[in-house]
Design an enzyme around this catalytic site. Structure first.
Site, PDB file in Angstrom:
ATOM      1  N   ASP A 142      -4.463   7.343  -0.898  1.00 50.22           N
ATOM      2  CA  ASP A 142      -3.092   7.361  -1.413  1.00 50.22           C
ATOM      3  C   ASP A 142      -2.896   6.112  -2.252  1.00 50.22           C
ATOM      4  O   ASP A 142      -3.375   5.031  -1.896  1.00 50.22           O
ATOM      5  CB  ASP A 142      -2.060   7.477  -0.287  1.00 50.22           C
ATOM      6  CG  ASP A 142      -2.105   6.328   0.694  1.00 50.22           C
ATOM      7  OD1 ASP A 142      -1.335   5.361   0.505  1.00 50.22           O
ATOM      8  OD2 ASP A 142      -2.882   6.390   1.667  1.00 50.22           O
ATOM      9  N   GLU A 200       9.216   4.409   7.124  1.00 53.51           N
ATOM     10  CA  GLU A 200       8.735   3.167   7.734  1.00 53.51           C
ATOM     11  C   GLU A 200       9.879   2.195   8.018  1.00 53.51           C
ATOM     12  O   GLU A 200       9.851   1.051   7.575  1.00 53.51           O
ATOM     13  CB  GLU A 200       7.709   2.499   6.816  1.00 53.51           C
ATOM     14  CG  GLU A 200       6.521   3.376   6.443  1.00 53.51           C
ATOM     15  CD  GLU A 200       5.532   2.659   5.531  1.00 53.51           C
ATOM     16  OE1 GLU A 200       5.254   1.466   5.792  1.00 53.51           O
ATOM     17  OE2 GLU A 200       5.060   3.279   4.566  1.00 53.51           O
TER      18      GLU A 200
END
Length: 397
Positions: A174, A284
């Site tokens: 990613d 997150e």
């Protein structure tokens, strides 16, 4: 009941007989210990009972003064262990307590150690290695709610499957704008040379063979919140498709922006062509951000809003990207999300995460030829057959 009765009989027998045993038996005293039973050559031989004060230490078969054959003893907690003995050592035994039944190997203190099987009264069970009376080492089991666990245990706690990285697994990366440099330094990605060459040093890993893996999939950061775009997203997206790499977009969730605005912003600025990977929501938050959102339930309400909008617009279920800490602390509060959505987890350890896993980010400090600097390396939860099924059933149609 049986052992209480046996204890009463033996106590009466020893008290009344003093140094004289009934016919067929003998009494042997040594300090505070008393043996009552069959003998040969002045040593316990046959069936007999060894007592220490008022407590039965062992009852069962003896040979030449040593426990040999089937017998029963109590551990330090008073639990009775029935076992096969050889030269004063338990070969294999059986112990029942209020929680369940253990069958297997024991150490010299009658504590489960070695290989054994435990069946709990509630339906859970474990078959594997034990140490210190707890599962410790490799084993397999089933929890009370039917969840299968295969892998490593440590001090009674399930750690997960210890992964071995080989060329047979499916790897991907990613990326975001950081793979193109920082400040005035700009770097291009050489999409024709992409190979994973290192799995990072941040955690211990078991690798079989040389690390030289193709990049089978790539996720590119597209947006963040309701106002931040990755300026390299569209170019990287087109080049990944041109080179035949399965590609998907991810959105970094902001705890301060409206969830529906974030979803629509992501949809406007991302591409979703046939065969593309499912979109991803990267969540997150810090504990303080969760509190500012109104707590765990309020956070998941926002997450559900984003997932629902993107799912309806793209026609596929998005994937939730979270950390292991998020899984442990928050995800059990959202059983519907755990049930309905696949998870991509960041966990920089040697054990495979124990969730409904699709991708696992195994390191943030990997190396990929064709990209300058550190790269996040990910592994698909399965092999080529299951990856092919995933591409067929879960990607954009």
């Amino acid at each position: 009941m049986f052992y209480a009765l046996l204890f009463a009989v033996l106590t009466a027998l020893v008290t009344s007989c003093a140094d004289t045993a009934p016919a067929g038996t003998a009494t042997i005293r040594s300090g505070k210990t008393v043996y009552v039973g069959q003998t040969a050559g002045g040593k316990p031989d046959g069936y007999g009972v060894l007592m220490l004060g008022d407590s039965i230490v062992y009852s069962g078969q003896w040979k030449a003064g040593r426990r040999c054959g089937y017998g029963t003893a109590a551990d330090s907690l008073g639990r009775m262990v029935t076992a096969l003995w050889s030269v004063d050592t338990i070969v294999r035994g059986h112990r029942a307590d209020s929680a369940g039944i253990y069958t297997g190997e024991f150490d010299s203190c009658y504590i489960a150690s070695g290989h054994g099987v435990y069946e709990a009264h509630g339906g859970a069970w474990y078959d594997g290695a034990w140490r210190g009376g707890m599962p410790d080492g490799f084993g397999c089991g089933v929890t009370h709610d039917g969840k299968v666990q295969v892998g490593e245990w440590a001090a009674g706690r399930y750690r997960g499957e210890r992964m071995t990285y080989t060329a047979e697994r499916i790897y991907g990366i990613d990326i975001s704008r950081y793979q193109h440099g920082k400040g005035r330094k700009k770097y291009a990605i050489n999409w024709g040379k992409l190979r994973i060459t290192h799995l990072g040093d941040i955690s211990r890993k078991k690798v079989s063979g040389q690390v030289d893996y193709p990049v089978s999939f790539v996720y590119i950061k597209s947006t963040e919140g309701a106002s931040v775009r990755n300026p390299y997203y569209l170019s990287d997206y087109r080049k990944a498709r041109r080179h035949g790499i399965a590609v998907g977009a991810y959105h970094f969730f902001s705890p301060t922006s409206d969830a529906s605005r974030q979803a629509n912003y992501f949809l406007r600025n991302s591409r979703f062509a046939k065969g593309d990977l499912p979109p991803v929501l990267d969540v997150e938050p810090t504990p303080s951000q969760v509190r500012k959102m109104g707590g765990t339930e309020a956070m998941f309400s926002r997450i559900r809003t984003w997932l629902g909008i993107v799912r309806r617009r793209t026609g596929v279920r998005p994937i939730l990207y979270v950390s292991q800490q998020f899984v442990n602390k928050y995800l059990p509060s959202a059983p519907d999300i755990m049930r309905d959505y696949m998870v991509w987890i960041a966990r920089y350890g040697e054990y495979r995460p124990d969730v409904r896993l699709v991708f696992w980010q195994l390191c943030p400090d990997g190396r990929v030829s064709g990209i300058r600097g550190d790269v996040d390396i990910n592994v698909f939860n399965g092999y080529h057959d299951s990856f092919g099924k995933f591409i067929k059933e879960e990607t954009i149609r």
